[in-house]
Design a protein around this motif. Structure first.
Motif, PDB file in Angstrom:
ATOM      1  N   LEU A  92     -10.181  -1.634   3.874  1.00 27.18           N
ATOM      2  CA  LEU A  92      -9.280  -1.411   2.741  1.00 27.18           C
ATOM      3  C   LEU A  92      -8.653  -0.022   2.795  1.00 27.18           C
ATOM      4  N   ASP A  93      -9.465   0.978   3.109  1.00 28.53           N
ATOM      5  CA  ASP A  93      -8.951   2.345   3.196  1.00 28.53           C
ATOM      6  C   ASP A  93      -7.974   2.491   4.365  1.00 28.53           C
ATOM      7  N   THR A  94      -8.230   1.779   5.462  1.00 32.29           N
ATOM      8  CA  THR A  94      -7.312   1.819   6.605  1.00 32.29           C
ATOM      9  C   THR A  94      -5.987   1.160   6.235  1.00 32.29           C
ATOM     10  N   ARG A  95      -6.041   0.087   5.471  1.00 33.22           N
ATOM     11  CA  ARG A  95      -4.800  -0.548   5.005  1.00 33.22           C
ATOM     12  C   ARG A  95      -3.987   0.441   4.171  1.00 33.22           C
ATOM     13  N   ASP A  96      -4.653   1.176   3.291  1.00 30.68           N
ATOM     14  CA  ASP A  96      -3.961   2.183   2.481  1.00 30.68           C
ATOM     15  C   ASP A  96      -3.394   3.292   3.360  1.00 30.68           C
TER      16      ASP A  96
END
Length: 124
Positions: A92-96
């Motif tokens: 999720l953080d990588t997507r952001d």
């Protein structure tokens, strides 16, 4: 044929498609790569050099890292299988991170580098 054997060699989980600057650190080298996709258990990177199959490497992107093994290489891309799964929160953080800092496509990146070189801002 069992369903498991029919899935051998194919992804069992979806991947997060990204385009992020990353580094691949092996025992003998550190090189810049482009992280193209990421899953809980592995990643695909674009690289300008051929990596040795079976090499252990640390993939670093943003504030994250994952330790794994090079399991395939073809056409300037390599697959890394992680020894320990990354967390769903890391995905999720990588997507952001991708939303905020996504690299341009290769042609546009080449144009930007050529423009900066012509302006004397970088050396190739």
């Amino acid at each position: 044929m069992s369903s498991e054997s029919s899935e051998t060699g194919r992804r069992r989980r979806s991947r997060l498609r990204v385009r992020l600057p990353a580094r691949l650190v092996t025992r003998t080298d550190t090189q810049p790569v482009v992280l193209e996709d990421l899953s809980l258990h592995g990643a695909r990177v674009a690289t300008s050099t051929q990596l040795k199959l079976g090499s252990e490497a640390v993939l670093e992107w943003g504030n994250f890292e994952a330790f794994g093994e090079v399991v395939w290489c073809a056409g300037g891309r390599c697959g890394i299988s992680f020894f320990d799964a990354v967390t769903p929160q890391m995905l999720l953080d990588t997507r952001d991170l991708d939303d905020a800092t996504r690299l341009p496509q290769d042609k546009e990146l080449a144009r930007q580098n050529a423009r900066q070189w012509a302006e004397g801002k970088i050396r190739l």
